[in-house]
Structure formats: structure tokens, C-alpha cells
Design an enzyme around this catalytic site. Structure first.
Site, mmCIF file in Angstrom:
data_model
loop_
_atom_site.group_PDB
_atom_site.id
_atom_site.type_symbol
_atom_site.label_atom_id
_atom_site.label_comp_id
_atom_site.label_asym_id
_atom_site.label_seq_id
_atom_site.Cartn_x
_atom_site.Cartn_y
_atom_site.Cartn_z
ATOM 1 N N ARG A 162 53.693 77.488 89.147
ATOM 2 C CA ARG A 162 53.021 76.426 89.888
ATOM 3 C C ARG A 162 53.994 75.261 90.042
ATOM 4 N NH1 ARG A 162 49.368 78.272 85.963
ATOM 5 N NH2 ARG A 162 47.467 79.242 86.821
ATOM 6 N N LYS A 187 48.354 75.931 83.002
ATOM 7 C CA LYS A 187 46.994 75.421 82.972
ATOM 8 C C LYS A 187 46.362 75.671 81.610
ATOM 9 C CE LYS A 187 44.961 75.323 87.597
ATOM 10 N NZ LYS A 187 43.973 75.979 88.478
ATOM 11 N N HIS A 259 52.849 76.533 96.814
ATOM 12 C CA HIS A 259 51.934 77.561 96.323
ATOM 13 C C HIS A 259 52.103 78.865 97.099
ATOM 14 C CE1 HIS A 259 48.845 77.842 93.282
ATOM 15 N NE2 HIS A 259 48.153 78.662 94.063
ATOM 16 N N ARG A 262 54.408 80.911 95.251
ATOM 17 C CA ARG A 262 53.722 81.566 94.133
ATOM 18 C C ARG A 262 53.019 82.846 94.622
ATOM 19 N NH1 ARG A 262 51.443 80.757 89.064
ATOM 20 N NH2 ARG A 262 49.201 81.178 88.820
ATOM 21 N N HIS A 285 47.221 83.732 84.900
ATOM 22 C CA HIS A 285 45.808 83.686 85.244
ATOM 23 C C HIS A 285 44.959 84.038 84.026
ATOM 24 C CE1 HIS A 285 46.155 82.820 89.427
ATOM 25 N NE2 HIS A 285 46.823 83.907 89.721
ATOM 26 N N TYR A 294 45.191 89.033 96.385
ATOM 27 C CA TYR A 294 46.442 89.671 96.789
ATOM 28 C C TYR A 294 46.193 91.096 97.281
ATOM 29 C CZ TYR A 294 48.204 85.663 94.248
ATOM 30 O OH TYR A 294 48.431 84.376 93.816
#
Length: 332
Positions: A162, A187, A259, A262, A285, A294
Site C-alpha cells: 500500500r 493495516k 493502488h 498493488r 489481507h 482479482y
């Protein structure tokens, strides 16, 4: 009887006790929540003509909050995604208020019942390999700024970090010996290590040698040596995408953000046959649901499925005009 001005102390307690002390929320989370409450306070001051410090929770009921959310869409042109993010911040506050101010339970439950808006889920944007090669090839590596941008964009596209993780990297976070990798805190304060490919390692070694590796400096610093902002990364990316359009015109049809790089890393892994669970781990994730986007965007995968099918056999029809009399009768 006038309701006591209990919103301000509840709001301050929510930020200091719940977000910062108990949940240890990141500065990004605190800042995003604070922006929501600034917007709410200004809206309340305008509509109710009451200073924010004198607001009562009874004034901020479900009807008022719904009006605030609608105003975000109409006056600030916020989309459903931004509206939902603001509502999520408010829901967190009202959950906290339910414990601290139980006398408002009925009001709070009605606010918590406000639904999120449904979103139109679009296919993720990503760069194909020719587009990525054109982007990296468009960078002028004869300057310090160009060499920094080339190394930064290469790392972003290969690791899928990120933008906040990318700009936070220190020189010590890049391990370029055996088992080369970059270490970042993502995150939820989850720390992870992402392997580096040999071409990326070679570029980073040259970049660190030029910078002087003392470990504590930012890996991709600004001109003054500080941390790059997200806007600065976007500005650099936009400049190089514009330059790359001459060699790869398809880039002109895409809005390329950090992004998107990414997403590009994720699609490269998916097209290489990497399992979804491993892609989720690579990108940091929490679960597999985030990887579904995806699969939806993977056209070669769908073409492979089509190749295994036995489609219905049908021949194209041939147009034959009606008889002149029938044509006349149909026109009546």
C-alpha cells in the site's frame, strides 16, 4: 426541559479512551474519524444554530444523521463509498455511546439501524505486463529523482505494498542479502515480510549505495530527506504514466494510482497460478474475500474456462427482405 450538552464530552471520551487508549487506533484511523465528526459538527451548527460544544445527543437522532449523510452526497458530491465510511465512523461512536449513555438506548439503536448504501462493484484496474514495462521504461534514470521514482515504482509493482506502507519504509526495512525482502507494518499494525525478485534487489542495492545506507533514513525520501506524501507519489506516478503513453497508448485509457500498482502485483501472482490464500498473505489481507475481485477481473482465466466448454452450435442467419407487398402492409 433543555437536554444537557452531552455530545462534546462523549465525543472527546470516544477519541481519547476508546480509539486511542483502548483500541490503539492508527493515526490514519483517528484522522479519518475526526474528519467525520468535524463535518458533522459544522452541519449541526449550520442546521441547528447551536455551537458544537453545546450539542446534545438527543439532537443527533436517526433523522438528523440520515440528513447529514444525504447532505454529504448532495453538497460535497460524496459517493456511496465515502458515505458508508462516514457512517461506519458514526456507528463506532454510537456503539460507544450505548455503554456510556444508556439513557439514550432507543435513540442509539435507531441510528445503528441506518443501513449502508449498496455499492456498484467495478472490475479492479491493473496494468498488463507491456503497460508496466512501458511505465518503468519511461522513467529518466539519469537524475536522482528519476532513480528514486524508478526504484519506488518497481518495488510497488512487485510487492503490492500500500502507498502508506511504501512511503513508511526505512532503509533498514530492505534486507537485500540471502532471502531478500522488505519488512513493513500494514493495516491493523500487522507486520509482514514480502520477498523481492532479483531485478528489484539489484535496483535497490544500487539505490542504497548511492544514498548511503545508515538504516534509519527513509528508503524513498523526499528531496529534503523526509517522508513522501501520498500526493507526491501520485504526482510522480502520473508524470511517468503520461510519458509512457507514447510507447503504450493503452495507458491513456486508464487512471493509474498507486493502488493500481498493488492490483497489478496481485494479478501477476494470480496469472502465475499462485493460490488465492497465498496471494492474501502476500498482500496482507485479513481473509480470502478480498481476493475475489482479482478472479472477477481475470479474463484469461475465463477464456480458459470457455475453451473447456462445448458451446451450442449455431450458424449466423442471413437477412432476406420481405416481399414489397408485405412491407407495405406492415407499415400500415
Amino acid at each position: 426541559m433543555k437536554a444537557p450538552p452531552d455530545f462534546a464530552p462523549l465525543c472527546q471520551s470516544f477519541f481519547s479512551k476508546r480509539l486511542i487508549a483502548q483500541r490503539k487506533a492508527s493515526p490514519h484511523t483517528v484522522s479519518a474519524y475526526a474528519q467525520t465528526f468535524r463535518l458533522l459538527a459544522r452541519y449541526a451548527q449550520k442546521r441547528l444554530r447551536v455551537p458544537p460544544s453545546q450539542l446534545s445527543l438527543t439532537q443527533l437522532d436517526a433523522t438528523f444523521i440520515s440528513g447529514f449523510l444525504d447532505d454529504l452526497e448532495s453538497s460535497r458530491s460524496n459517493g456511496a463509498r465515502s458515505r458508508n465510511a462516514r457512517l461506519a465512523s458514526l456507528r463506532s461512536f454510537y456503539h460507544y455511546a450505548a455503554l456510556e449513555a444508556p439513557q439514550h438506548t432507543g435513540l442509539i439503536q435507531r441510528v445503528l439501524a441506518i443501513p449502508y448504501k449498496r455499492l456498484a462493484r467495478r472490475l479492479v484496474a491493473y496494468l498488463t505486463r507491456p503497460e508496466l514495462d512501458a511505465l518503468l521504461g519511461s522513467v529518466d534514470k539519469s537524475t536522482w529523482l528519476g532513480r528514486r521514482n524508478h526504484a519506488m515504482l518497481l518495488v510497488a509493482a512487485q510487492t503490492g505494498l500500500r502507498v502508506s506502507e511504501l512511503t513508511a519504509l526505512r532503509q533498514r526495512d530492505a534486507v537485500l542479502g540471502a532471502g531478500a525482502h522488505v519488512r513493513c507494518e500494514g493495516k491493523g499494525r500487522k507486520e509482514r515480510c514480502t520477498p523481492l525478485a532479483k531485478p528489484t534487489v539489484a535496483v535497490l542495492k544500487a539505490w542504497l549505495k548511492e544514498q548511503g545506507d545508515d538504516g534509519s533514513n527513509f528508503l524513498f525520501p523526499s528531496g529534503g530527506g523526509g517522508r513522501l506524501s501520498a500526493d507526491a507519489v501520485q504526482h510522480a506516478l502520473t508524470k511517468h504514466v503520461t510519458a509512457a503513453q507514447r510507447a503504450c497508448p493503452s495507458l491513456a485509457k486508464k487512471r493509474v494510482t498507486p493502488h493500481v500498482l498493488r492490483h497489478t502485483a496481485a494479478m501477476e501472482l494470480l496469472l502465475a497460478g499462485v493460490d488465492r490464500a497465498l496471494i492474501a498473505i502476500w498482500l496482507g489481507h485479513e481473509g480470502l474475500n478480498s481476493i475475489q475481485v482479482y478472479l472477477d477481473a481475470d479474463l484469461p482465466l475465463k477464456e480458459a474456462i470457455l475453451a473447456k466448454m462445448n458451446p451450442p452450435q449455431s450458424r449466423p442467419g442471413r437477412y432476406r427482405p420481405d416481399d414489397q407487398l408485405l412491407t407495405y402492409l406492415k407499415s400500415l
